[in-house]
Design a protein around this motif. Structure first.
Motif, PDB file in Angstrom:
ATOM      1  N   TYR A  31      -6.123   0.217   1.004  1.00  0.00           N
ATOM      2  CA  TYR A  31      -7.248  -0.107   1.874  1.00  0.00           C
ATOM      3  C   TYR A  31      -7.210   0.806   3.094  1.00  0.00           C
ATOM      4  CZ  TYR A  31      -7.077  -4.204  -1.069  1.00  0.00           C
ATOM      5  OH  TYR A  31      -7.041  -5.031  -2.156  1.00  0.00           O
ATOM      6  N   ALA A  32      -8.354   1.331   3.463  1.00  0.00           N
ATOM      7  CA  ALA A  32      -8.427   2.275   4.583  1.00  0.00           C
ATOM      8  C   ALA A  32      -7.991   1.607   5.886  1.00  0.00           C
ATOM      9  CB  ALA A  32      -9.847   2.802   4.722  1.00  0.00           C
ATOM     10  N   GLY A  33      -7.119   2.266   6.615  1.00  0.00           N
ATOM     11  CA  GLY A  33      -6.683   1.768   7.906  1.00  0.00           C
ATOM     12  C   GLY A  33      -5.565   0.748   7.861  1.00  0.00           C
ATOM     13  N   SER A  34      -5.040   0.448   6.693  1.00  0.00           N
ATOM     14  CA  SER A  34      -3.978  -0.556   6.604  1.00  0.00           C
ATOM     15  C   SER A  34      -2.603   0.104   6.579  1.00  0.00           C
ATOM     16  CB  SER A  34      -4.165  -1.409   5.346  1.00  0.00           C
ATOM     17  OG  SER A  34      -3.979  -0.615   4.193  1.00  0.00           O
ATOM     18  N   THR A  35      -1.567  -0.720   6.624  1.00  0.00           N
ATOM     19  CA  THR A  35      -0.197  -0.235   6.522  1.00  0.00           C
ATOM     20  C   THR A  35       0.471  -0.923   5.347  1.00  0.00           C
ATOM     21  OG1 THR A  35       0.630  -1.912   8.046  1.00  0.00           O
ATOM     22  CG2 THR A  35       0.013   0.204   8.997  1.00  0.00           C
ATOM     23  N   CYS A  36       1.716  -0.614   5.134  1.00  0.00           N
ATOM     24  CA  CYS A  36       2.469  -1.133   3.995  1.00  0.00           C
ATOM     25  C   CYS A  36       2.734  -2.635   4.148  1.00  0.00           C
ATOM     26  CB  CYS A  36       3.782  -0.361   3.900  1.00  0.00           C
ATOM     27  SG  CYS A  36       4.731  -0.756   2.438  1.00  0.00           S
ATOM     28  N   ILE A  37       2.923  -3.313   3.031  1.00  0.00           N
ATOM     29  CA  ILE A  37       3.177  -4.756   3.027  1.00  0.00           C
ATOM     30  C   ILE A  37       4.495  -5.101   3.715  1.00  0.00           C
ATOM     31  CG2 ILE A  37       4.282  -4.733   0.753  1.00  0.00           C
ATOM     32  CD1 ILE A  37       1.979  -7.516   2.087  1.00  0.00           C
ATOM     33  N   CYS A  38       5.440  -4.185   3.738  1.00  0.00           N
ATOM     34  CA  CYS A  38       6.717  -4.483   4.398  1.00  0.00           C
ATOM     35  C   CYS A  38       6.581  -4.537   5.916  1.00  0.00           C
ATOM     36  CB  CYS A  38       7.788  -3.475   3.983  1.00  0.00           C
ATOM     37  SG  CYS A  38       7.528  -1.805   4.569  1.00  0.00           S
ATOM     38  N   ARG A  39       5.467  -4.057   6.468  1.00  0.00           N
ATOM     39  CA  ARG A  39       5.224  -4.093   7.905  1.00  0.00           C
ATOM     40  C   ARG A  39       4.603  -5.420   8.355  1.00  0.00           C
ATOM     41  NH1 ARG A  39       7.679  -1.744  11.146  1.00  0.00           N
ATOM     42  NH2 ARG A  39       5.974  -1.539  12.599  1.00  0.00           N
ATOM     43  N   VAL A  40       4.222  -6.280   7.408  1.00  0.00           N
ATOM     44  CA  VAL A  40       3.644  -7.583   7.736  1.00  0.00           C
ATOM     45  C   VAL A  40       4.777  -8.533   8.099  1.00  0.00           C
ATOM     46  CG1 VAL A  40       2.296  -9.516   6.837  1.00  0.00           C
ATOM     47  CG2 VAL A  40       1.721  -7.189   6.167  1.00  0.00           C
ATOM     48  N   PRO A  41       4.686  -9.234   9.249  1.00  0.00           N
ATOM     49  CA  PRO A  41       5.743 -10.182   9.622  1.00  0.00           C
ATOM     50  C   PRO A  41       5.896 -11.284   8.574  1.00  0.00           C
ATOM     51  CG  PRO A  41       4.298  -9.749  11.476  1.00  0.00           C
ATOM     52  CD  PRO A  41       3.669  -9.110  10.281  1.00  0.00           C
ATOM     53  N   LYS A  42       7.126 -11.725   8.370  1.00  0.00           N
ATOM     54  CA  LYS A  42       7.407 -12.745   7.352  1.00  0.00           C
ATOM     55  C   LYS A  42       6.688 -14.054   7.649  1.00  0.00           C
ATOM     56  CE  LYS A  42      11.892 -10.962   5.938  1.00  0.00           C
ATOM     57  NZ  LYS A  42      11.542 -10.102   4.912  1.00  0.00           N
ATOM     58  N   ALA A  43       6.424 -14.345   8.916  1.00  0.00           N
ATOM     59  CA  ALA A  43       5.730 -15.571   9.286  1.00  0.00           C
ATOM     60  C   ALA A  43       4.282 -15.571   8.788  1.00  0.00           C
ATOM     61  CB  ALA A  43       5.745 -15.754  10.798  1.00  0.00           C
ATOM     62  N   MET A  44       3.704 -14.406   8.565  1.00  0.00           N
ATOM     63  CA  MET A  44       2.313 -14.309   8.118  1.00  0.00           C
ATOM     64  C   MET A  44       2.187 -14.290   6.597  1.00  0.00           C
ATOM     65  SD  MET A  44       0.804 -11.642  10.898  1.00  0.00           S
ATOM     66  CE  MET A  44      -0.921 -12.041  10.633  1.00  0.00           C
ATOM     67  N   LEU A  45       3.317 -14.229   5.880  1.00  0.00           N
ATOM     68  CA  LEU A  45       3.290 -14.228   4.425  1.00  0.00           C
ATOM     69  C   LEU A  45       3.423 -15.643   3.888  1.00  0.00           C
ATOM     70  CD1 LEU A  45       5.674 -11.217   3.781  1.00  0.00           C
ATOM     71  CD2 LEU A  45       3.205 -11.237   3.517  1.00  0.00           C
ATOM     72  N   LYS A  46       3.014 -15.851   2.653  1.00  0.00           N
ATOM     73  CA  LYS A  46       3.162 -17.154   2.014  1.00  0.00           C
ATOM     74  C   LYS A  46       4.639 -17.436   1.781  1.00  0.00           C
ATOM     75  CE  LYS A  46      -1.207 -16.706  -0.437  1.00  0.00           C
ATOM     76  NZ  LYS A  46      -1.825 -16.503  -1.742  1.00  0.00           N
TER      77      LYS A  46
END
Length: 148
Positions: free
Chosen positions: A114-129
């Motif tokens: 997706y344009a403008g996004s970053t890798c999934i590993c950069r998402v904080p664990k609190a925001m993941l399921k």
């Protein structure tokens, strides 16, 4: 990978002999990772051990200079020039929010779906399921967000 030493290569600065054994150990691990069999692995998984070694070697040099202040500026610059560490990755570690960054590729938006996004590993664990195991496709990182 460090540059090959020739007769024209400048000798290393003072203090290199103290960390040379550890850097040689990283080089040995790198050669082992490069010669490791790729059978049974996905195409992207073959580079993960190499990315981890580059990260740990760069983090070691970063910690020596910025955290412990155990090496001189001259030695630090020489190590970066001789490519013992990833200078781009270290430059990002100095910025707020990127202290735990695993690789520079994970923040490049052009490599993402997706344009403008970053890798999934950069998402904080609190925001993941809950119960979701996250693994970066670029380097195998399981989470490098600075808020974790």
């Amino acid at each position: 990978m460090p540059k090959i030493k020739t007769s024209r290569t400048k000798p290393p600065p003072e203090g290199f002999d103290e960390i040379e054994a550890i850097l040689e150990d990283y080089n040995r691990k790198m050669r082992d990772a490069e010669s490791e069999s790729h059978e049974g692995k996905r195409k992207t998984e073959t580079l993960w051990p190499i990315m981890r070694i580059v990260h740990t070697r760069s983090r070691y040099i970063y910690d020596l200079y910025y955290k412990r202040e155990a090496i001189s500026r001259e030695l630090y610059d020489w190590l970066l020039k001789e490519e013992y560490a990833d200078a781009n990755l270290i430059a990002k570690w100095k910025k707020t929010g990127y202290e735990k960054l695993c690789c520079a590729r994970c923040i490049q938006s052009r490599d993402m779906n997706y344009a403008g996004s970053t890798c999934i590993c950069r998402v904080p664990k609190a925001m993941l399921k809950d119960g979701v195991v996250v693994e970066c496709t670029h380097c195998g990182c399981r989470g490098c967000a600075s808020s974790d």
